[in-house]
Write an enzyme that holds these catalytic residues in place. Structure first.
Site, PDB file in Angstrom:
ATOM      1  N   PRO A 123      72.962  -7.026 -21.351  1.00  0.00           N
ATOM      2  CA  PRO A 123      73.235  -8.061 -22.352  1.00  0.00           C
ATOM      3  C   PRO A 123      72.307  -9.267 -22.185  1.00  0.00           C
ATOM      4  O   PRO A 123      71.901  -9.602 -21.063  1.00  0.00           O
ATOM      5  CB  PRO A 123      74.690  -8.458 -22.070  1.00  0.00           C
ATOM      6  CG  PRO A 123      75.262  -7.339 -21.271  1.00  0.00           C
ATOM      7  CD  PRO A 123      74.120  -6.784 -20.474  1.00  0.00           C
ATOM      8  N   LEU A 124      71.990  -9.904 -23.299  1.00  0.00           N
ATOM      9  CA  LEU A 124      71.154 -11.100 -23.246  1.00  0.00           C
ATOM     10  C   LEU A 124      71.957 -12.349 -22.887  1.00  0.00           C
ATOM     11  O   LEU A 124      71.382 -13.407 -22.641  1.00  0.00           O
ATOM     12  CB  LEU A 124      70.437 -11.321 -24.582  1.00  0.00           C
ATOM     13  CG  LEU A 124      69.252 -10.389 -24.852  1.00  0.00           C
ATOM     14  CD1 LEU A 124      68.691 -10.619 -26.247  1.00  0.00           C
ATOM     15  CD2 LEU A 124      68.160 -10.577 -23.807  1.00  0.00           C
ATOM     16  N   ILE A 125      73.271 -12.233 -22.855  1.00  0.00           N
ATOM     17  CA  ILE A 125      74.112 -13.338 -22.402  1.00  0.00           C
ATOM     18  C   ILE A 125      75.083 -12.810 -21.357  1.00  0.00           C
ATOM     19  O   ILE A 125      75.821 -11.855 -21.614  1.00  0.00           O
ATOM     20  CB  ILE A 125      74.920 -13.985 -23.543  1.00  0.00           C
ATOM     21  CG1 ILE A 125      74.018 -14.448 -24.678  1.00  0.00           C
ATOM     22  CG2 ILE A 125      75.726 -15.178 -23.011  1.00  0.00           C
ATOM     23  CD1 ILE A 125      74.772 -15.040 -25.862  1.00  0.00           C
ATOM     24  N   GLY A 135      77.053 -16.759 -15.044  1.00  0.00           N
ATOM     25  CA  GLY A 135      76.762 -17.075 -13.658  1.00  0.00           C
ATOM     26  C   GLY A 135      78.051 -17.364 -12.909  1.00  0.00           C
ATOM     27  O   GLY A 135      79.011 -17.889 -13.490  1.00  0.00           O
ATOM     28  N   ASP A 175      76.376 -12.628 -12.683  1.00  0.00           N
ATOM     29  CA  ASP A 175      75.360 -12.934 -11.672  1.00  0.00           C
ATOM     30  C   ASP A 175      76.051 -13.487 -10.433  1.00  0.00           C
ATOM     31  O   ASP A 175      76.752 -14.502 -10.500  1.00  0.00           O
ATOM     32  CB  ASP A 175      74.366 -13.961 -12.218  1.00  0.00           C
ATOM     33  CG  ASP A 175      73.338 -14.357 -11.173  1.00  0.00           C
ATOM     34  OD1 ASP A 175      72.527 -13.495 -10.791  1.00  0.00           O
ATOM     35  OD2 ASP A 175      73.365 -15.528 -10.725  1.00  0.00           O
ATOM     36  N   TYR A 217      77.173 -18.082  -2.909  1.00  0.00           N
ATOM     37  CA  TYR A 217      78.041 -18.785  -3.848  1.00  0.00           C
ATOM     38  C   TYR A 217      79.479 -18.841  -3.350  1.00  0.00           C
ATOM     39  O   TYR A 217      80.279 -19.638  -3.842  1.00  0.00           O
ATOM     40  CB  TYR A 217      78.031 -18.108  -5.225  1.00  0.00           C
ATOM     41  CG  TYR A 217      76.688 -18.069  -5.902  1.00  0.00           C
ATOM     42  CD1 TYR A 217      75.628 -18.880  -5.482  1.00  0.00           C
ATOM     43  CD2 TYR A 217      76.454 -17.210  -6.973  1.00  0.00           C
ATOM     44  CE1 TYR A 217      74.398 -18.826  -6.099  1.00  0.00           C
ATOM     45  CE2 TYR A 217      75.227 -17.162  -7.608  1.00  0.00           C
ATOM     46  CZ  TYR A 217      74.196 -17.962  -7.167  1.00  0.00           C
ATOM     47  OH  TYR A 217      72.974 -17.914  -7.794  1.00  0.00           O
ATOM     48  N   LEU A 268      70.678 -24.290 -19.474  1.00  0.00           N
ATOM     49  CA  LEU A 268      71.036 -25.521 -20.184  1.00  0.00           C
ATOM     50  C   LEU A 268      70.501 -26.752 -19.483  1.00  0.00           C
ATOM     51  O   LEU A 268      70.876 -27.875 -19.799  1.00  0.00           O
ATOM     52  CB  LEU A 268      72.565 -25.621 -20.312  1.00  0.00           C
ATOM     53  CG  LEU A 268      73.237 -24.478 -21.074  1.00  0.00           C
ATOM     54  CD1 LEU A 268      74.756 -24.628 -21.042  1.00  0.00           C
ATOM     55  CD2 LEU A 268      72.734 -24.437 -22.506  1.00  0.00           C
ATOM     56  N   ARG A 273      84.188 -23.444 -22.458  1.00  0.00           N
ATOM     57  CA  ARG A 273      82.745 -23.232 -22.591  1.00  0.00           C
ATOM     58  C   ARG A 273      82.404 -21.774 -22.900  1.00  0.00           C
ATOM     59  O   ARG A 273      81.348 -21.481 -23.451  1.00  0.00           O
ATOM     60  CB  ARG A 273      82.025 -23.647 -21.304  1.00  0.00           C
ATOM     61  CG  ARG A 273      82.075 -25.128 -20.989  1.00  0.00           C
ATOM     62  CD  ARG A 273      81.335 -25.934 -22.008  1.00  0.00           C
ATOM     63  NE  ARG A 273      81.280 -27.334 -21.639  1.00  0.00           N
ATOM     64  CZ  ARG A 273      81.123 -28.337 -22.498  1.00  0.00           C
ATOM     65  NH1 ARG A 273      81.011 -28.067 -23.793  1.00  0.00           N
ATOM     66  NH2 ARG A 273      81.077 -29.579 -22.091  1.00  0.00           N
TER      67      ARG A 273
END
Length: 358
Positions: free
Chosen positions: A54-56, A59, A88, A93, A247, A303
């Site tokens: 997917p392009l989106i 994270g 991701d 993290y 962003l 969001r």
């Protein structure tokens, strides 16, 4: 819609209209139908190993220390309600275990309709694991409760590791580490391998000895750092670029004392008004038109709808070029400017001044 050609748009429109008729004729729950449309509408691009991605995506870095209680609700809403199929991740993290628990719940729930093979997991090896990459992968697999990782990448292109006790450095030849990644790929621990934060010179060198080609290079990409030449080099060599900080992360910019954000740029604001979208959606759609694989992160559930909505329109090529031409240039993630990196003395990137050039 995302598509620029009329024929494809008409086909897609007929598909949606047909789905709506199906709802009317069969009485399928309208809310379920809405979720189905969201899941099916994220555009994809094909990697050089044949996998469609997917392009989106989403994270999973949500700050230090991570607010682990948010992971479950964020992932369930993103995957089940908005159809996100790309995550991701990274050991550093601190969210892998919670991600693993949440994914297990989603896969076990027949109502979700989501299986393991529907989700693409990207994970990374950190500097302190470079001498035992297979061990790092197996540890991540255990935390994620998975049998394989879809794409495993170097987090940074380091060529040495620092011994903090002896205060010495030990060389880490890149060709040896890439061979270790290839071996893990051949063993089926990972399906694809790649890089992160590699500049053009490093990638050119890697391609001279790589038996298995990297599928992606994950780099900082946004209207303040378009890296057009680097993106072009990867695309002509059939390596996709994955954009982190798409962003220009306003909160991170503030943390780094960078008093600027791409979301306030006049052209971004102008296009947001034109299309009835948010400035963030314009930035993301700019990335989609440039074929970036986007992995925005957030700690706010609202969001997710905003990110998912970035695919439902298309700015023109002329508008893409106008955003490319923004004069402010800002790189936020650079070890040379972050004192807590042990390898800050290595100039991985050209230095960029935060100013408008005249």
């Amino acid at each position: 819609f995302f598509f620029n050609d009329t024929a494809t748009t008409e086909i897609y429109t007929r598909s949606i209209v047909g789905s709506v008729r199906c709802v009317q004729e069969t009485g399928i729950n309208a809310e379920y139908m809405g979720l189905m449309e969201k899941k099916e509408s994220i555009p994809t691009i094909t990697l050089n190993n044949g996998v469609k991605i997917p392009l989106i995506g989403l994270g999973t870095y949500i700050g230090f220390p991570p607010k682990l209680e948010l992971i479950n609700s964020l992932l369930k809403k993103a995957i089940i309600e908005y159809g996100f199929r790309l995550l991701d991740c990274s050991k550093v993290y601190g969210t892998e275990e919670e991600i693993g628990k949440t994914l297990k719940e989603i896969f076990a729930d027949p109502k979700s309709g989501v299986k393991r093979e529907d989700i693409i997991i990207v994970d990374k090896v950190w500097i302190d694991d470079m001498e035992d990459i297979e061990g790092a992968i197996r540890a991540s697999l255990k935390r994620l409760q998975l049998d394989y990782i879809d794409i495993y990448i170097f987090h940074w292109p380091n060529t040495e590791i620092v011994d903090k006790v002896k205060m010495t450095t030990k060389p880490l030849p890149l060709y040896k580490r890439w061979k270790a990644l290839e071996d893990c790929c051949k063993k089926g621990l990972v399906k694809g391998i790649g890089c992160s934060n590699f500049n053009c010179q490093t990638m050119v060198d890697l391609l001279t000895y790589a038996e298995i080609k990297p599928v992606i290079n994950q780099i900082e990409l946004n209207p303040y750092l378009p890296q057009t030449n680097l993106v072009h080099y990867h695309q002509v060599n059939d390596i996709q670029v994955m954009a982190y900080a798409p962003l220009c992360n306003p909160q991170t910019a503030t943390m780094l004392s960078k008093p600027t954000t791409a979301l306030n740029e006049p052209i971004i604001v102008e296009l947001a008004k034109k299309y009835g979208k948010t400035p963030a959606q314009i930035c993301l759609n700019w990335g989609i038109q440039r074929k970036h694989i986007l992995i925005p992160a957030t700690t706010k559930l609202e969001r997710l709808a905003e990110y998912a909505g970035a695919k439902d329109f298309a700015i023109t090529q002329e508008e893409v070029e106008k955003i490319n031409a923004i004069q402010t240039r800002l790189r936020m993630y650079d070890p040379a400017t972050w004192t807590f990196f042990d390898w800050g003395h290595i100039p991985l990137f050209e230095q960029i001044l935060t100013k408008k050039f005249t």
